[in-house]
Design a protein around this motif. Structure first.
Motif, mmCIF file in Angstrom:
data_model
loop_
_atom_site.group_PDB
_atom_site.id
_atom_site.type_symbol
_atom_site.label_atom_id
_atom_site.label_comp_id
_atom_site.label_asym_id
_atom_site.label_seq_id
_atom_site.Cartn_x
_atom_site.Cartn_y
_atom_site.Cartn_z
ATOM 1 N N ASN A 1 0.805 -1.223 0.000
ATOM 2 C CA ASN A 1 0.000 0.000 0.000
ATOM 3 C C ASN A 1 0.836 1.271 0.000
ATOM 4 O O ASN A 1 0.432 2.276 -0.599
ATOM 5 C CB ASN A 1 -0.950 0.010 1.201
ATOM 6 N N PRO B 1 1.934 3.114 -5.011
ATOM 7 C CA PRO B 1 2.253 4.443 -5.562
ATOM 8 C C PRO B 1 3.171 4.366 -6.791
ATOM 9 O O PRO B 1 3.007 5.147 -7.727
ATOM 10 C CB PRO B 1 2.941 5.162 -4.396
ATOM 11 N N GLY C 1 0.940 3.132 -9.571
ATOM 12 C CA GLY C 1 0.054 4.242 -9.911
ATOM 13 C C GLY C 1 0.758 5.316 -10.715
ATOM 14 O O GLY C 1 0.182 5.913 -11.622
ATOM 15 N N ASP D 1 -0.959 8.117 -12.562
ATOM 16 C CA ASP D 1 -1.372 8.556 -11.222
ATOM 17 C C ASP D 1 -2.720 7.981 -10.795
ATOM 18 O O ASP D 1 -3.565 8.662 -10.207
ATOM 19 C CB ASP D 1 -1.393 10.090 -11.127
ATOM 20 N N ASP E 1 -4.810 5.625 -8.389
ATOM 21 C CA ASP E 1 -4.741 4.969 -7.088
ATOM 22 C C ASP E 1 -5.656 3.752 -7.154
ATOM 23 O O ASP E 1 -6.886 3.894 -7.227
ATOM 24 C CB ASP E 1 -5.186 5.918 -5.982
ATOM 25 N N SER F 1 -6.609 1.605 -5.029
ATOM 26 C CA SER F 1 -7.574 1.382 -3.951
ATOM 27 C C SER F 1 -8.861 2.179 -4.166
ATOM 28 O O SER F 1 -9.893 1.856 -3.588
ATOM 29 C CB SER F 1 -6.955 1.728 -2.598
ATOM 30 N N ASP F 2 -8.817 3.205 -5.017
ATOM 31 C CA ASP F 2 -10.014 4.003 -5.298
ATOM 32 C C ASP F 2 -10.785 3.513 -6.518
ATOM 33 O O ASP F 2 -11.857 4.036 -6.809
ATOM 34 C CB ASP F 2 -9.634 5.466 -5.509
ATOM 35 N N ASN G 1 -5.088 -4.691 -4.975
ATOM 36 C CA ASN G 1 -4.088 -4.557 -3.905
ATOM 37 C C ASN G 1 -3.943 -5.860 -3.124
ATOM 38 O O ASN G 1 -2.840 -6.272 -2.768
ATOM 39 C CB ASN G 1 -4.464 -3.435 -2.949
#
Length: 136
Positions: free
Chosen positions: A36, A41, A44, A49, A51, A53-54, A84
């Motif tokens: 995480n 990152p 991502g 860019d 994310d 997790s979103d 993830n």
């Protein structure tokens, strides 16, 4: 009764299992943090860019009342969190594979050097056997 229970608890397999459970919990926390906070990152960054997790598929939007309070929460499939989790699984599996492989290499018995020839006792027994054979 307590002695039998103590002997059961103190066997090697139970202690190995307890150590494995504790180690798995710690390794899981470390790997989740690694995935995480470090890996995602980086991934991502190379995916524009994003994310992970979103990432989600919204099945029904949230309903917000006139006063701004959410009356019905959003219903969504959170597939980014699942990505993830899959990455964490792969990393945990790899780390545990390395740990088990190293542990098995440490447990291999060291091959004893083969004796150069029969011991003195064996030589004496062979002489006795040969002497008995020659008398018959």
């Amino acid at each position: 009764m307590f002695k039998e229970f103590r002997d059961f608890i103190m066997t090697g397999n139970v202690i190995d299992l307890a150590v494995a459970v504790i180690l798995a919990g710690v390794v899981s926390g470390v790997v989740k943090g690694f995935v995480n906070l470090i890996m995602m990152p980086i991934v991502g960054h190379f995916t524009g860019d994003v994310d992970f997790s979103d990432l989600k598929v919204v099945l029904s939007e949230a309903v917000i009342g006139a006063d701004g309070v959410v009356t019905k929460p959003e219903n969504a499939i959170m597939y980014g969190a699942w990505v993830n989790t899959i990455i964490s699984l792969v990393i945990v599996g790899f780390v545990l594979f390395i740990i088990v492989k190293a542990y098995n290499n440490l447990r291999k018995p060291i091959a004893a050097a083969a004796p150069a020839g029969p011991s003195k006792e064996e030589q004496l027994l062979m002489e006795i056997r040969d002497a008995i054979k020659s008398q018959n």
